[in-house]
Write a protein that holds these residues in place. Structure first.
Motif, PDB file in Angstrom:
ATOM      1  N   ILE A  51       0.925  -1.333   0.275  1.00 35.86           N
ATOM      2  CA  ILE A  51      -0.165  -0.181   0.110  1.00 35.86           C
ATOM      3  C   ILE A  51       1.015   1.324  -0.020  1.00 35.86           C
ATOM      4  CG2 ILE A  51      -1.547   1.541   0.899  1.00 35.86           C
ATOM      5  CD1 ILE A  51      -2.079  -1.267   2.399  1.00 35.86           C
ATOM      6  N   ASN A  52       1.950   0.960   0.761  1.00 40.29           N
ATOM      7  CA  ASN A  52       2.913   2.290   0.389  1.00 40.29           C
ATOM      8  C   ASN A  52       3.829   2.854  -0.988  1.00 40.29           C
ATOM      9  OD1 ASN A  52       4.664   4.081   2.458  1.00 40.29           O
ATOM     10  ND2 ASN A  52       5.766   2.972   1.632  1.00 40.29           N
ATOM     11  N   TYR A  53       3.882   1.928  -1.244  1.00 41.36           N
ATOM     12  CA  TYR A  53       4.306   1.818  -2.278  1.00 41.36           C
ATOM     13  C   TYR A  53       2.972   2.013  -3.609  1.00 41.36           C
ATOM     14  CZ  TYR A  53       6.333   0.311  -6.428  1.00 41.36           C
ATOM     15  OH  TYR A  53       7.083   0.786  -8.499  1.00 41.36           O
ATOM     16  N   MET A  54       1.978   1.344  -3.764  1.00 37.43           N
ATOM     17  CA  MET A  54       1.353   2.368  -4.292  1.00 37.43           C
ATOM     18  C   MET A  54       0.804   4.190  -4.045  1.00 37.43           C
ATOM     19  SD  MET A  54       0.402  -0.116  -6.516  1.00 37.43           S
ATOM     20  CE  MET A  54      -0.938   0.602  -6.862  1.00 37.43           C
ATOM     21  N   TRP A  55       0.952   3.784  -2.653  1.00 36.60           N
ATOM     22  CA  TRP A  55       0.462   5.419  -2.436  1.00 36.60           C
ATOM     23  C   TRP A  55       2.329   5.962  -2.335  1.00 36.60           C
ATOM     24  CZ3 TRP A  55       2.784   8.130   2.122  1.00 36.60           C
ATOM     25  CH2 TRP A  55       1.920   9.280   2.176  1.00 36.60           C
ATOM     26  N   GLN A  56       3.091   6.014  -2.382  1.00 40.36           N
ATOM     27  CA  GLN A  56       4.074   7.148  -2.429  1.00 40.36           C
ATOM     28  C   GLN A  56       4.389   7.139  -4.106  1.00 40.36           C
ATOM     29  OE1 GLN A  56       6.076   8.436  -0.122  1.00 40.36           O
ATOM     30  NE2 GLN A  56       6.180   6.832   1.375  1.00 40.36           N
ATOM     31  N   THR A  57       3.756   6.424  -4.818  1.00 39.26           N
ATOM     32  CA  THR A  57       4.195   6.248  -6.259  1.00 39.26           C
ATOM     33  C   THR A  57       3.238   6.976  -7.082  1.00 39.26           C
ATOM     34  OG1 THR A  57       5.000   3.871  -6.242  1.00 39.26           O
ATOM     35  CG2 THR A  57       4.337   5.106  -8.707  1.00 39.26           C
ATOM     36  N   CYS A  58       2.151   7.019  -6.954  1.00 47.85           N
ATOM     37  CA  CYS A  58       0.814   7.689  -7.297  1.00 47.85           C
ATOM     38  C   CYS A  58       0.973   9.337  -7.073  1.00 47.85           C
ATOM     39  CB  CYS A  58      -0.672   7.578  -6.702  1.00 47.85           C
ATOM     40  SG  CYS A  58      -1.739   8.132  -7.305  1.00 47.85           S
ATOM     41  N   SER A  59       1.944   8.680  -4.950  1.00 42.08           N
ATOM     42  CA  SER A  59       2.006  11.037  -5.324  1.00 42.08           C
ATOM     43  C   SER A  59       2.593  11.308  -5.812  1.00 42.08           C
ATOM     44  CB  SER A  59       2.411  10.874  -3.588  1.00 42.08           C
ATOM     45  OG  SER A  59       1.511  10.466  -2.842  1.00 42.08           O
ATOM     46  N   ASN A  60       4.162  10.827  -5.787  1.00 38.09           N
ATOM     47  CA  ASN A  60       5.284  10.951  -6.682  1.00 38.09           C
ATOM     48  C   ASN A  60       5.353  11.559  -8.488  1.00 38.09           C
ATOM     49  OD1 ASN A  60       6.655  11.213  -4.659  1.00 38.09           O
ATOM     50  ND2 ASN A  60       7.286   8.864  -4.491  1.00 38.09           N
ATOM     51  N   PHE A  61       3.918  10.389  -8.864  1.00 33.98           N
ATOM     52  CA  PHE A  61       3.848  10.562 -10.678  1.00 33.98           C
ATOM     53  C   PHE A  61       3.138  12.034 -10.493  1.00 33.98           C
ATOM     54  CE2 PHE A  61       0.843  10.070 -13.745  1.00 33.98           C
ATOM     55  CZ  PHE A  61       1.346  10.125 -14.957  1.00 33.98           C
ATOM     56  N   ARG A  62       1.950  11.986  -9.649  1.00 34.20           N
ATOM     57  CA  ARG A  62       1.309  13.013  -9.480  1.00 34.20           C
ATOM     58  C   ARG A  62       2.062  14.854  -9.583  1.00 34.20           C
ATOM     59  NH1 ARG A  62      -1.933  17.220  -6.700  1.00 34.20           N
ATOM     60  NH2 ARG A  62      -4.034  17.194  -7.654  1.00 34.20           N
ATOM     61  N   ARG A  63       2.906  14.943  -8.518  1.00 31.53           N
ATOM     62  CA  ARG A  63       3.842  15.671  -8.473  1.00 31.53           C
ATOM     63  C   ARG A  63       4.759  16.083  -9.634  1.00 31.53           C
ATOM     64  NH1 ARG A  63       5.446  14.529  -3.783  1.00 31.53           N
ATOM     65  NH2 ARG A  63       6.886  12.700  -4.574  1.00 31.53           N
ATOM     66  N   ARG A  64       4.802  15.301 -10.338  1.00 34.80           N
ATOM     67  CA  ARG A  64       6.049  15.352 -11.553  1.00 34.80           C
ATOM     68  C   ARG A  64       5.679  15.684 -12.177  1.00 34.80           C
ATOM     69  NH1 ARG A  64      10.590  10.959 -13.108  1.00 34.80           N
ATOM     70  NH2 ARG A  64      11.532  12.570 -15.261  1.00 34.80           N
ATOM     71  N   ILE A  65       3.927  15.190 -12.587  1.00 34.70           N
ATOM     72  CA  ILE A  65       3.730  15.588 -13.838  1.00 34.70           C
ATOM     73  C   ILE A  65       2.258  16.902 -14.015  1.00 34.70           C
ATOM     74  CG2 ILE A  65       1.991  14.887 -15.680  1.00 34.70           C
ATOM     75  CD1 ILE A  65       4.659  13.369 -16.042  1.00 34.70           C
ATOM     76  N   VAL A  66       1.844  16.625 -12.821  1.00 33.58           N
ATOM     77  CA  VAL A  66       0.725  17.530 -12.655  1.00 33.58           C
ATOM     78  C   VAL A  66       1.369  19.214 -12.053  1.00 33.58           C
ATOM     79  CG1 VAL A  66      -1.486  18.586 -11.400  1.00 33.58           C
ATOM     80  CG2 VAL A  66      -1.000  16.090 -12.347  1.00 33.58           C
ATOM     81  N   HIS A  67       2.131  18.761 -10.942  1.00 35.75           N
ATOM     82  CA  HIS A  67       3.601  19.913 -10.775  1.00 35.75           C
ATOM     83  C   HIS A  67       4.197  20.642 -11.131  1.00 35.75           C
ATOM     84  CE1 HIS A  67      -0.033  20.957  -7.968  1.00 35.75           C
ATOM     85  NE2 HIS A  67      -0.069  19.657  -7.609  1.00 35.75           N
ATOM     86  N   ASP A  68       4.532  19.448 -12.776  1.00 39.87           N
ATOM     87  CA  ASP A  68       6.116  19.712 -13.110  1.00 39.87           C
ATOM     88  C   ASP A  68       7.334  19.795 -12.320  1.00 39.87           C
ATOM     89  OD1 ASP A  68       7.354  21.903 -16.184  1.00 39.87           O
ATOM     90  OD2 ASP A  68       7.105  19.496 -15.300  1.00 39.87           O
ATOM     91  N   THR A  69       7.135  19.512 -10.821  1.00 37.35           N
ATOM     92  CA  THR A  69       8.319  19.619  -9.769  1.00 37.35           C
ATOM     93  C   THR A  69       8.296  18.437  -9.196  1.00 37.35           C
ATOM     94  OG1 THR A  69       9.271  20.793  -8.800  1.00 37.35           O
ATOM     95  CG2 THR A  69       6.821  20.953  -8.427  1.00 37.35           C
ATOM     96  N   ASN A  70       9.947  17.633  -8.917  1.00 40.69           N
ATOM     97  CA  ASN A  70      10.457  17.304  -8.648  1.00 40.69           C
ATOM     98  C   ASN A  70      10.429  17.088  -6.795  1.00 40.69           C
ATOM     99  OD1 ASN A  70      10.379  14.262  -9.144  1.00 40.69           O
ATOM    100  ND2 ASN A  70      11.922  15.222 -10.609  1.00 40.69           N
ATOM    101  N   GLN A  71      10.287  18.623  -6.327  1.00 44.46           N
ATOM    102  CA  GLN A  71      10.657  19.372  -5.148  1.00 44.46           C
ATOM    103  C   GLN A  71       9.205  18.291  -4.135  1.00 44.46           C
ATOM    104  OE1 GLN A  71      13.021  20.448  -3.887  1.00 44.46           O
ATOM    105  NE2 GLN A  71      13.807  20.677  -6.369  1.00 44.46           N
TER     106      GLN A  71
END
Length: 355
Positions: free
Chosen positions: A112-132
């Motif tokens: 569950i933690n992996y799925m959640w973190q992957t989804c959060s990282n992906f949304r942050r990278r694509i939608v907000h265009d940043t890795n911060q």
């Protein structure tokens, strides 16, 4: 007065006495092979993360912790296969079986933690265009990681304490094989002379089943959320080629890892239900199936991760070669055409989704 349940238990005990040792002798060697494969698979991810110095990477860190739990579970199963002797109740086997259940619950939570973190990282990278990552998100991630390790320990502590104090390992004839994670492998749960041991048996089964059900629901919710996220991202027409490659690979990952989770865990759950209900039909077949799947998550996760990383590398290389062979005018025309095509594909009847 003999009830139907008593007769079924008597028949099952007779069948077990004649057939289960032969079945479990086969299961033992299957368990050795699958455990070693899982050790190699999860160890390869751990080694890659350490030697490439990417353990702290937001994309790799949750998979690293999941691989560590898979590795510990595989070692537990391998040790159980080595120690297994038919019809030999042992304190060590009882504790090993409880330890295996604890690692099983840990893999559920870290999935569950992996799925959640992957989804959060992906949304942050694509939608907000940043890795911060903000300090709040980083703190929440640390707390989630700690809880994934603490909760299983707290849930299994009563099994260790009460089981050893009351010597509830007397009926654990096959527990070293760690075949039935949820119900403390006993030939007949009703044969406990101590009512507390029977209650511990029930507690262990309930903890396992509830954790599995909640984990499955959480994973399905995350998959549904990611599906909506992908649909929203497909409407964007200004994403870089690298982001489209990440979109494609992440979409495959969100299909693969939940599938692996269910493939490996469902036989365990079914065997737990069959054992607790005293059902004989298909019991031996389920034992064989579970010996192949129950501890294979580490090996299958390594294959899925390696395949997705290779796909990401190929997609990026393809986009780079495509850009290098075009003039600026052609590149701008291609970007405009890709935007129009993406919009048409989204609205048309031939929409293709990885889910």
């Amino acid at each position: 007065m003999w009830t139907e349940v008593d007769i079924r238990r008597l028949l099952r005990n007779t069948t077990d006495a004649k057939e289960l040792p032969e079945v479990f002798s086969h299961v033992k060697w299957i368990q050795v092979v699958t455990s070693m494969l899982s050790i190699v698979g999860s160890g390869s991810i751990i080694g890659y993360a350490i030697f490439q110095n990417v353990v702290k990477s937001p994309e790799v860190r949750p998979l690293f912790y999941l691989s560590v739990s898979d590795l510990l579970l595989a070692f537990c199963w391998l040790l159980g296969a080595v120690l297994y002797k038919p019809f030999t109740p042992d304190l060590q086997c009882f504790n090993l079986q409880a330890l295996g259940q604890m690692f099983y619950l840990t893999t559920y939570l870290y999935t569950i933690n992996y799925m959640w973190q992957t989804c959060s990282n992906f949304r942050r990278r694509i939608v907000h265009d940043t890795n911060q990552i903000t300090e709040t998100e980083c703190c929440i991630g640390r707390i989630a990681t700690v809880l994934c390790s603490v909760f299983p320990v707290l849930l299994i502590c009563p099994v260790f304490y009460y089981g050893n104090t009351k010597e509830c390992y007397g009926n654990s004839s096959y527990s070293c094989l760690v075949l039935n994670i949820g119900s403390q492998i006993t030939v007949d749960p009703g044969s406990y002379s101590d009512g507390g041991c029977a209650a511990l048996h029930t507690y262990s089964t309930i903890v396992f089943m509830v954790t599995f059900c909640l984990s499955t629901v959480a994973i399905l919710v995350l998959v549904g959320y990611s599906y909506q996220l992908f649909r929203m991202i497909q409407k964007e027409s200004r994403l870089l080629q690298d982001h489209w490659a990440v979109l494609t690979v992440t979409r495959h990952a969100f299909l693969l890892f939940p599938s692996i989770f269910l493939f490996c865990c469902l036989p365990v759950v079914i065997l737990t239900l069959v054992s607790s209900k005293g059902i004989d039909v298909g019991y031996q077949v389920l034992c064989y199936i579970q010996s192949f799947t129950a501890v294979s998550q580490g090996f299958l996760n390594s294959l899925a991760y390696g395949w997705t990383q290779q796909m990401l590398h190929c997609l990026k290389q393809s986009s780079y070669r495509d850009v290098d062979t075009q003039t600026p005018l052609l590149r701008s025309q291609k970007n405009l055409y890709a935007s129009m095509q993406t919009s048409n594909i989204h609205r048309g009847p031939q929409t293709v989704s990885a889910f």
